[in-house]
Write a protein that holds these residues in place. Structure first.
Motif, PDB file in Angstrom:
ATOM      1  N   ALA A   9      -6.867   0.535  17.769  1.00 40.00           N
ATOM      2  CA  ALA A   9      -7.089   0.703  16.329  1.00 40.00           C
ATOM      3  C   ALA A   9      -8.449   0.123  15.951  1.00 40.00           C
ATOM      4  CB  ALA A   9      -5.981   0.020  15.544  1.00 40.00           C
ATOM      5  N   ALA A  10      -9.285   0.961  15.324  1.00 41.28           N
ATOM      6  CA  ALA A  10     -10.646   0.538  15.020  1.00 41.28           C
ATOM      7  C   ALA A  10     -11.011   0.674  13.542  1.00 41.28           C
ATOM      8  CB  ALA A  10     -11.631   1.354  15.865  1.00 41.28           C
ATOM      9  N   TYR A  11     -10.137   1.248  12.728  1.00 45.35           N
ATOM     10  CA  TYR A  11     -10.464   1.501  11.330  1.00 45.35           C
ATOM     11  C   TYR A  11      -9.449   0.820  10.418  1.00 45.35           C
ATOM     12  CZ  TYR A  11     -13.553   5.031  13.230  1.00 45.35           C
ATOM     13  OH  TYR A  11     -14.534   5.662  13.944  1.00 45.35           O
ATOM     14  N   PRO A  12      -9.899   0.309   9.272  1.00 45.06           N
ATOM     15  CA  PRO A  12      -8.995  -0.382   8.337  1.00 45.06           C
ATOM     16  C   PRO A  12      -8.285   0.590   7.404  1.00 45.06           C
ATOM     17  CG  PRO A  12     -11.230  -0.519   7.526  1.00 45.06           C
ATOM     18  CD  PRO A  12     -11.295   0.216   8.851  1.00 45.06           C
ATOM     19  N   VAL A  13      -7.671   1.612   7.983  1.00 41.50           N
ATOM     20  CA  VAL A  13      -6.944   2.630   7.219  1.00 41.50           C
ATOM     21  C   VAL A  13      -5.550   2.769   7.816  1.00 41.50           C
ATOM     22  CG1 VAL A  13      -9.069   3.896   6.642  1.00 41.50           C
ATOM     23  CG2 VAL A  13      -7.754   4.545   8.684  1.00 41.50           C
ATOM     24  N   GLU A  47       3.950  -1.832   7.868  1.00 46.47           N
ATOM     25  CA  GLU A  47       4.291  -0.455   7.518  1.00 46.47           C
ATOM     26  C   GLU A  47       3.741  -0.120   6.132  1.00 46.47           C
ATOM     27  OE1 GLU A  47       7.916   2.765   7.913  1.00 46.47           O
ATOM     28  OE2 GLU A  47       8.262   0.678   8.487  1.00 46.47           O
ATOM     29  N   VAL A  48       3.253   1.109   6.002  1.00 44.75           N
ATOM     30  CA  VAL A  48       2.702   1.634   4.757  1.00 44.75           C
ATOM     31  C   VAL A  48       3.657   2.714   4.260  1.00 44.75           C
ATOM     32  CG1 VAL A  48       0.782   2.947   3.751  1.00 44.75           C
ATOM     33  CG2 VAL A  48       0.321   1.168   5.468  1.00 44.75           C
ATOM     34  N   MET A  89       0.852  -1.179   0.000  1.00 41.56           N
ATOM     35  CA  MET A  89       0.000   0.000   0.000  1.00 41.56           C
ATOM     36  C   MET A  89       0.895   1.239   0.000  1.00 41.56           C
ATOM     37  SD  MET A  89      -2.963   1.153   2.710  1.00 41.56           S
ATOM     38  CE  MET A  89      -4.108  -0.062   2.115  1.00 41.56           C
ATOM     39  N   LEU A  90       0.450   2.254  -0.727  1.00 45.06           N
ATOM     40  CA  LEU A  90       1.178   3.512  -0.826  1.00 45.06           C
ATOM     41  C   LEU A  90       0.226   4.653  -0.492  1.00 45.06           C
ATOM     42  CD1 LEU A  90       3.588   5.318  -1.760  1.00 45.06           C
ATOM     43  CD2 LEU A  90       2.594   5.178  -4.060  1.00 45.06           C
ATOM     44  N   LEU A  91       0.601   5.488   0.460  1.00 46.14           N
ATOM     45  CA  LEU A  91      -0.174   6.665   0.846  1.00 46.14           C
ATOM     46  C   LEU A  91       0.541   7.894   0.321  1.00 46.14           C
ATOM     47  CD1 LEU A  91      -2.322   8.257   2.476  1.00 46.14           C
ATOM     48  CD2 LEU A  91      -0.841   7.999   4.459  1.00 46.14           C
ATOM     49  N   ARG A 114      -7.704   3.841  -4.400  1.00 45.06           N
ATOM     50  CA  ARG A 114      -7.807   3.134  -5.680  1.00 45.06           C
ATOM     51  C   ARG A 114      -6.856   1.943  -5.613  1.00 45.06           C
ATOM     52  NH1 ARG A 114      -8.550   8.455  -6.785  1.00 45.06           N
ATOM     53  NH2 ARG A 114     -10.396   8.995  -7.997  1.00 45.06           N
ATOM     54  N   GLY A 115      -7.427   0.803  -5.269  1.00 36.63           N
ATOM     55  CA  GLY A 115      -6.602  -0.392  -5.101  1.00 36.63           C
ATOM     56  C   GLY A 115      -5.649  -0.215  -3.935  1.00 36.63           C
ATOM     57  N   GLU A 116      -4.351  -0.326  -4.189  1.00 36.59           N
ATOM     58  CA  GLU A 116      -3.337  -0.167  -3.153  1.00 36.59           C
ATOM     59  C   GLU A 116      -2.836   1.274  -3.055  1.00 36.59           C
ATOM     60  OE1 GLU A 116      -1.945  -2.635  -0.915  1.00 36.59           O
ATOM     61  OE2 GLU A 116      -3.879  -3.463  -1.522  1.00 36.59           O
ATOM     62  N   GLN A 117      -3.423   2.170  -3.858  1.00 40.61           N
ATOM     63  CA  GLN A 117      -3.020   3.581  -3.863  1.00 40.61           C
ATOM     64  C   GLN A 117      -4.002   4.391  -3.012  1.00 40.61           C
ATOM     65  OE1 GLN A 117      -0.269   4.785  -5.657  1.00 40.61           O
ATOM     66  NE2 GLN A 117       0.169   2.647  -6.070  1.00 40.61           N
ATOM     67  N   VAL A 118      -3.478   5.118  -2.034  1.00 38.74           N
ATOM     68  CA  VAL A 118      -4.277   5.986  -1.178  1.00 38.74           C
ATOM     69  C   VAL A 118      -3.792   7.414  -1.400  1.00 38.74           C
ATOM     70  CG1 VAL A 118      -4.926   6.529   1.196  1.00 38.74           C
ATOM     71  CG2 VAL A 118      -4.527   4.141   0.531  1.00 38.74           C
ATOM     72  N   GLN A 119      -4.701   8.290  -1.784  1.00 36.26           N
ATOM     73  CA  GLN A 119      -4.365   9.692  -2.049  1.00 36.26           C
ATOM     74  C   GLN A 119      -5.081  10.567  -1.028  1.00 36.26           C
ATOM     75  OE1 GLN A 119      -2.413  11.350  -4.547  1.00 36.26           O
ATOM     76  NE2 GLN A 119      -2.869  13.074  -3.211  1.00 36.26           N
ATOM     77  N   ALA A 120      -4.320  11.228  -0.165  1.00 36.62           N
ATOM     78  CA  ALA A 120      -4.906  12.161   0.801  1.00 36.62           C
ATOM     79  C   ALA A 120      -5.196  13.482   0.101  1.00 36.62           C
ATOM     80  CB  ALA A 120      -3.960  12.379   1.975  1.00 36.62           C
ATOM     81  N   HIS A 121      -6.326  14.080   0.433  1.00 34.95           N
ATOM     82  CA  HIS A 121      -6.746  15.329  -0.205  1.00 34.95           C
ATOM     83  C   HIS A 121      -7.063  16.423   0.814  1.00 34.95           C
ATOM     84  CE1 HIS A 121      -8.501  17.934  -3.212  1.00 34.95           C
ATOM     85  NE2 HIS A 121      -9.590  18.027  -2.477  1.00 34.95           N
TER      86      HIS A 121
END
Length: 136
Positions: A100-104, A126-127, A1-3, A34-41
């Motif tokens: 930890a309670a969220y899958p993020v 690690e992400v 995963m990539l953030l 989007r899949g393994e891609q996480v884009q913070a906005h």
């Protein structure tokens, strides 16, 4: 995963970390997955309501719910949560894993070492966190 964390959000996160010292800061990131891609906005700082805010963090559940609803109105998803460890390290503590309670990804900032790392909790994988400028 990539953030991917755009530079303006990274600067805002670090500003909050420094502003909250010696307390742990806490907040949420909205964006897209989007899949393994996480884009913070967008970055959403939250008050730390923990009983001992210099050693732990707790976002008020009502405040977090309001932030998630704001994200939804903006067409965003909750893509990460963040907090700081004022005395380091940028690694999950036992209480971080337990609560930890969220899958993020959970980002942890260590202001002393100026390190920001992210993990999937409670497991601790690690992400990768990549910086990006506003054009990305």
């Amino acid at each position: 995963m990539l953030l991917t964390l755009p530079a303006p959000l990274r600067r805002a996160l670090w500003a909050q970390v420094r502003r909250e010292l010696p307390r742990e800061c806490v907040g949420a990131l909205g964006g897209w997955v989007r899949g393994e891609q996480v884009q913070a906005h967008a970055l959403y700082p939250l008050p730390n309501v923990a009983a001992d805010p210099e050693r732990e963090y707790l976002a008020d559940p009502g405040d977090l719910l309001r932030v998630v609803r704001a994200m939804q109105r903006e067409g965003l998803d909750l893509v990460a949560l963040y907090h700081s460890h004022p005395h380091g390290p940028a690694a999950p503590s036992a209480s971080d894993r337990r609560l930890a309670a969220y899958p993020v990804p959970y980002l942890i900032a260590d202001p002393a070492a100026e390190v920001l790392r992210a993990y999937l909790l409670p497991g601790g994988e690690e992400v990768e966190v990549r910086s990006a400028d506003e054009s990305n």
